[in-house]
Design a protein around this motif. Structure first.
Motif, PDB file in Angstrom:
ATOM      1  N   HIS A 254       0.828  -1.213   0.000  1.00 32.27           N
ATOM      2  CA  HIS A 254       0.000   0.000   0.000  1.00 32.27           C
ATOM      3  C   HIS A 254       0.859   1.259   0.000  1.00 32.27           C
ATOM      4  O   HIS A 254       0.595   2.214  -0.745  1.00 32.27           O
ATOM      5  N   ILE A 255       1.894   1.280   0.813  1.00 29.59           N
ATOM      6  CA  ILE A 255       2.763   2.466   0.877  1.00 29.59           C
ATOM      7  C   ILE A 255       3.504   2.647  -0.443  1.00 29.59           C
ATOM      8  O   ILE A 255       3.666   3.787  -0.930  1.00 29.59           O
ATOM      9  N   LYS A 256       3.965   1.564  -1.049  1.00 28.24           N
ATOM     10  CA  LYS A 256       4.654   1.690  -2.337  1.00 28.24           C
ATOM     11  C   LYS A 256       3.719   2.213  -3.425  1.00 28.24           C
ATOM     12  O   LYS A 256       4.115   3.022  -4.269  1.00 28.24           O
ATOM     13  N   ALA A 336      -4.358  -2.239  10.266  1.00 29.16           N
ATOM     14  CA  ALA A 336      -3.653  -1.870   9.043  1.00 29.16           C
ATOM     15  C   ALA A 336      -2.332  -1.164   9.316  1.00 29.16           C
ATOM     16  O   ALA A 336      -1.379  -1.306   8.544  1.00 29.16           O
ATOM     17  N   VAL A 337      -2.254  -0.400  10.387  1.00 27.35           N
ATOM     18  CA  VAL A 337      -1.033   0.368  10.682  1.00 27.35           C
ATOM     19  C   VAL A 337      -0.167  -0.364  11.699  1.00 27.35           C
ATOM     20  O   VAL A 337       1.047  -0.535  11.503  1.00 27.35           O
ATOM     21  N   GLY A 338      -0.748  -0.813  12.799  1.00 30.12           N
ATOM     22  CA  GLY A 338       0.025  -1.482  13.840  1.00 30.12           C
ATOM     23  C   GLY A 338       0.158  -2.972  13.661  1.00 30.12           C
ATOM     24  O   GLY A 338       1.115  -3.566  14.169  1.00 30.12           O
ATOM     25  N   GLY A 339      -0.789  -3.588  12.953  1.00 31.33           N
ATOM     26  CA  GLY A 339      -0.718  -5.026  12.738  1.00 31.33           C
ATOM     27  C   GLY A 339      -1.136  -5.818  13.964  1.00 31.33           C
ATOM     28  O   GLY A 339      -1.613  -5.279  14.967  1.00 31.33           O
ATOM     29  N   LEU A 340      -0.950  -7.107  13.880  1.00 21.78           N
ATOM     30  CA  LEU A 340      -1.346  -7.988  14.979  1.00 21.78           C
ATOM     31  C   LEU A 340      -0.474  -7.816  16.208  1.00 21.78           C
ATOM     32  O   LEU A 340      -0.897  -8.146  17.315  1.00 21.78           O
ATOM     33  N   ARG A 341       0.729  -7.305  16.031  1.00 22.54           N
ATOM     34  CA  ARG A 341       1.571  -7.055  17.199  1.00 22.54           C
ATOM     35  C   ARG A 341       0.965  -5.964  18.068  1.00 22.54           C
ATOM     36  O   ARG A 341       0.945  -6.081  19.299  1.00 22.54           O
ATOM     37  N   GLN A 342       0.441  -4.913  17.462  1.00 21.80           N
ATOM     38  CA  GLN A 342      -0.207  -3.858  18.236  1.00 21.80           C
ATOM     39  C   GLN A 342      -1.491  -4.370  18.872  1.00 21.80           C
ATOM     40  O   GLN A 342      -1.819  -4.014  20.017  1.00 21.80           O
ATOM     41  N   CYS A 415      11.008   0.934  19.839  1.00 22.90           N
ATOM     42  CA  CYS A 415       9.994   1.798  20.442  1.00 22.90           C
ATOM     43  C   CYS A 415       9.763   3.042  19.583  1.00 22.90           C
ATOM     44  O   CYS A 415      10.697   3.587  18.978  1.00 22.90           O
ATOM     45  N   VAL A 416       8.507   3.499  19.557  1.00 23.50           N
ATOM     46  CA  VAL A 416       8.143   4.658  18.737  1.00 23.50           C
ATOM     47  C   VAL A 416       8.205   5.958  19.522  1.00 23.50           C
ATOM     48  O   VAL A 416       7.938   7.022  18.964  1.00 23.50           O
ATOM     49  N   LYS A 417       8.536   5.886  20.804  1.00 24.70           N
ATOM     50  CA  LYS A 417       8.595   7.103  21.598  1.00 24.70           C
ATOM     51  C   LYS A 417       9.714   8.005  21.098  1.00 24.70           C
ATOM     52  O   LYS A 417      10.780   7.532  20.677  1.00 24.70           O
ATOM     53  N   PRO A 418       9.512   9.320  21.119  1.00 24.81           N
ATOM     54  CA  PRO A 418      10.562  10.226  20.611  1.00 24.81           C
ATOM     55  C   PRO A 418      11.884  10.089  21.345  1.00 24.81           C
ATOM     56  O   PRO A 418      12.950  10.212  20.740  1.00 24.81           O
ATOM     57  N   LEU A 447       5.777   3.451  11.322  1.00 24.53           N
ATOM     58  CA  LEU A 447       5.855   4.252  10.108  1.00 24.53           C
ATOM     59  C   LEU A 447       6.278   5.668  10.451  1.00 24.53           C
ATOM     60  O   LEU A 447       6.069   6.164  11.562  1.00 24.53           O
ATOM     61  N   SER A 448       6.866   6.312   9.478  1.00 19.36           N
ATOM     62  CA  SER A 448       7.230   7.718   9.644  1.00 19.36           C
ATOM     63  C   SER A 448       5.987   8.597   9.539  1.00 19.36           C
ATOM     64  O   SER A 448       4.907   8.154   9.126  1.00 19.36           O
ATOM     65  N   ARG A 449       6.146   9.849   9.889  1.00 15.51           N
ATOM     66  CA  ARG A 449       5.009  10.766   9.844  1.00 15.51           C
ATOM     67  C   ARG A 449       4.533  10.979   8.409  1.00 15.51           C
ATOM     68  O   ARG A 449       3.314  11.082   8.161  1.00 15.51           O
ATOM     69  N   ASP A 450       5.428  11.030   7.457  1.00 19.04           N
ATOM     70  CA  ASP A 450       5.024  11.190   6.057  1.00 19.04           C
ATOM     71  C   ASP A 450       4.262   9.972   5.556  1.00 19.04           C
ATOM     72  O   ASP A 450       3.271  10.113   4.810  1.00 19.04           O
ATOM     73  N   GLN A 451       4.696   8.784   5.926  1.00 17.86           N
ATOM     74  CA  GLN A 451       3.984   7.579   5.510  1.00 17.86           C
ATOM     75  C   GLN A 451       2.599   7.505   6.138  1.00 17.86           C
ATOM     76  O   GLN A 451       1.630   7.097   5.478  1.00 17.86           O
ATOM     77  N   LEU A 452       2.482   7.909   7.395  1.00 20.36           N
ATOM     78  CA  LEU A 452       1.168   7.926   8.029  1.00 20.36           C
ATOM     79  C   LEU A 452       0.252   8.938   7.359  1.00 20.36           C
ATOM     80  O   LEU A 452      -0.956   8.694   7.210  1.00 20.36           O
ATOM     81  N   ARG A 453       0.805  10.068   6.952  1.00 21.55           N
ATOM     82  CA  ARG A 453      -0.013  11.096   6.288  1.00 21.55           C
ATOM     83  C   ARG A 453      -0.575  10.592   4.965  1.00 21.55           C
ATOM     84  O   ARG A 453      -1.676  10.972   4.554  1.00 21.55           O
ATOM     85  N   LEU A 454       0.168   9.708   4.279  1.00 20.25           N
ATOM     86  CA  LEU A 454      -0.320   9.141   3.030  1.00 20.25           C
ATOM     87  C   LEU A 454      -1.311   7.992   3.259  1.00 20.25           C
ATOM     88  O   LEU A 454      -2.291   7.850   2.509  1.00 20.25           O
TER      89      LEU A 454
END
Length: 536
Positions: A254-256, A336-342, A415-418, A447-454
């Protein structure tokens, strides 16, 4: 004056023992024998009294005669034993260490087992650590820099051993072996990570079905139902593993596509092209069985995020159960974004309030949208009757800023924390400790912020994920003649727990139920379910 000579009982006083012949000199051959033949041949013959000879002829009391003289061997083997030497005991590590301490006490103070192991050749080290479990190999990297370097330099050997001996066949069908240069710990641990998530979710889904659907609420009933529970968990695991592969591959494709093509909601299609591309990788039995179990997985996760159904309105108000189930777009974003792990992370969070707070915080962090506060009722003012806010809920509802998250105590792989992301950027790429193959991160990394925006505006509705495309492909491939022949929730549960589920067991072990069909689809389906493929 010479000492008196000892006489044997059967010898006369004038008979004396002849001295032992000297041991042979020169090259000898070592065998574990207790006595040399040359000494036995030099002994004088035994003289027996007439009464003893009579007993011997009758076979009476021969124990003493057997102990007086051992039989000798004739021939070349007897001559070979004449050059036998005594086997000396090999000194142990402790005795060897004592000898070193006696020679040089200062040099042997740091003598330990790790030094002995690291002194071995690299090939022996790899053969010793390769059969260890994967989690033990990963823990070995934390012992010291020397062990970390040893594991990093032998990644290929360890990965090849576990690929040949540990990974199941269905995992290799979905994730074929890469080029030999890319067989490393990242490939191995990525599959192990997916298997771990599938095992956890299968265990929790089976436990929930046992308690809420089969109504096994007591320990005695659960113990009686244990064989069925075990079969359900084992048969769910490869199906949930396939769903992990579906959501992971769907997100990558999807991202590609979004970088070069218009979004899906701007295209006219009958079947979702991305889902059809992913499902083309599955053979007929994989697609059918995963399609039958998909509603069970989604409904189980949905029930986990609902308020407890056994409480009434008053108890919900007192305990704070005021929120309804999350919206469908929240479920779609999680899968769709986090998957089964989330989904597994949310499922394992104990307490409904803590789970809902964790879901709202994660969804707000991903979408950058504020989370609406729960409506308060008058009964919520009676705070002393309500249960205290759990520690997990407090942590989940806290801000995701760098000051509130300690990167040194975080145990997440990626980890996704800043604060954790900033810590990873400071690591030098030249350091072998932080620049191993595992530095690439786990499957479905954030995902990066740009990928999430798309991606976020182009997500499908929860009811459209998997179901429509899978059912259309099942009928198109003629896996079943009619849509009514696809098993539904009750039939699927009975299929999972029945004792004679031979067809499903053969599919799990990698044996295709229809070899002719599997052979015809070998080129199109990348060897999945076909004999002679990657899994074989």
């Amino acid at each position: 004056m010479s000492p008196p000579t000892m006489l044997l009982p059967h010898q006369k006083p004038q008979q004396r023992l002849r001295p032992s012949p000297p041991l042979p000199t020169g090259p000898t051959f070592t065998l574990p024998l207790g006595r040399q033949r040359s000494l036995d041949n030099d002994l004088p013959p035994l003289t027996l009294r007439p009464s003893e000879q009579k007993k011997r002829s009758l076979g009476h009391d021969l124990t003493a005669l057997r102990t007086q003289r051992r039989p000798s061997f004739a021939g070349s083997f007897g001559r070979l034993t004449s050059k036998v030497t005594v086997i000396h005991k090999v000194p142990s590590i402790v005795e060897h260490r004592e000898e070193i301490l006696a020679v040089d006490p200062v040099a042997a103070q740091n003598f330990n087992l790790s030094d002995l192991f690291l002194a071995l050749p690299n090939e022996l080290q790899a053969q010793i650590i390769a059969p260890l479990p994967i989690h033990s190999v990963l823990t070995l990297r934390l012992v010291s820099k020397s062990f970390h370097t040893m594991v990093t330099l032998n990644e290929s050997t360890i990965a090849r051993y576990h690929i040949a001996n540990s990974l199941p066949a269905y995992a290799l069908r979905l994730y074929p072996l890469p080029d030999p240069a890319w067989i490393n710990l990242h490939y191995l641990c990525s599959i192990w990570h997916r298997l771990h998530v599938a095992e956890k979710l299968s265990t929790m889904i089976a436990a929930q079905a046992t308690k809420e659907i089969f109504l096994r609420n007591t320990d005695a009933l659960r113990l009686e139902f244990e064989p069925q529970h075990k079969r359900m968990r084992q048969r769910l695991m490869p199906l949930v593993f396939t769903l992990f592969h579906f959501f992971e591959t769907y997100r990558d494709i999807h991202i590609k596509r979004l970088t070069s093509e218009p979004p899906l909601h701007h295209q006219a299609y009958t079947l979702n092209p991305i889902e059809a591309e992913v499902m083309a990788m599955y053979d007929d039995q994989t697609l059918l069985k995963v399609h039958q179990v998909f509603p069970l997985v989604v409904s189980s996760f949905s029930r986990r995020l609902r308020p407890p159904s056994y409480v009434g309105t008053l108890e919900r108000s007192i305990k704070g159960y005021l929120k309804d189930r999350p919206a469908d777009e929240v479920y779609a974003t999680i899968l769709a974004v986090g998957g089964l792990r989330q989904a597994q992370r949310f499922w394992e969070t104990k307490g409904y309030n803590a789970r809902r707070a964790a879901v709202d915080t994660w969804y707000g962090f991903v979408t950058r949208s504020p989370v609406e506060a729960a409506p308060k009722s008058k009964m919520s003012l009676i705070t002393h009757l309500g249960r205290k806010k759990s520690k997990q809920a407090a942590e989940a509802s806290s801000s995701e800023s760098t000051t509130n998250h300690d990167a040194t105590s975080c145990r997440e792989w990626f980890c996704v924390k800043p604060s954790c992301q900033a810590t990873r950027r400071r690591h030098s790429t030249d350091n072998l400790v932080f620049h191993s193959s595992l530095a690439a991160g786990p499957p479905m990394s954030p995902l990066s912020r740009d990928q999430l925006r798309l991606m976020l505006p182009d997500l499908q509705h929860l009811s459209n994920i998997w179901m429509h495309t899978a059912e259309a492909l099942i009928l198109e491939r003629q896996i079943v003649p009619r849509a009514q022949d696809i098993k539904r929730n009750t039939q699927v549960l009975l299929e999972l727990i029945r004792d004679d589920g031979l067809e499903m067991d053969n599919w799990i072990s990698g044996t295709p139920p229809d070899p002719a069909r599997a052979n015809s689809n070998t080129e199109q389906q990348e060897g999945m379910g076909a004999p002679g493929g990657v899994s074989d």
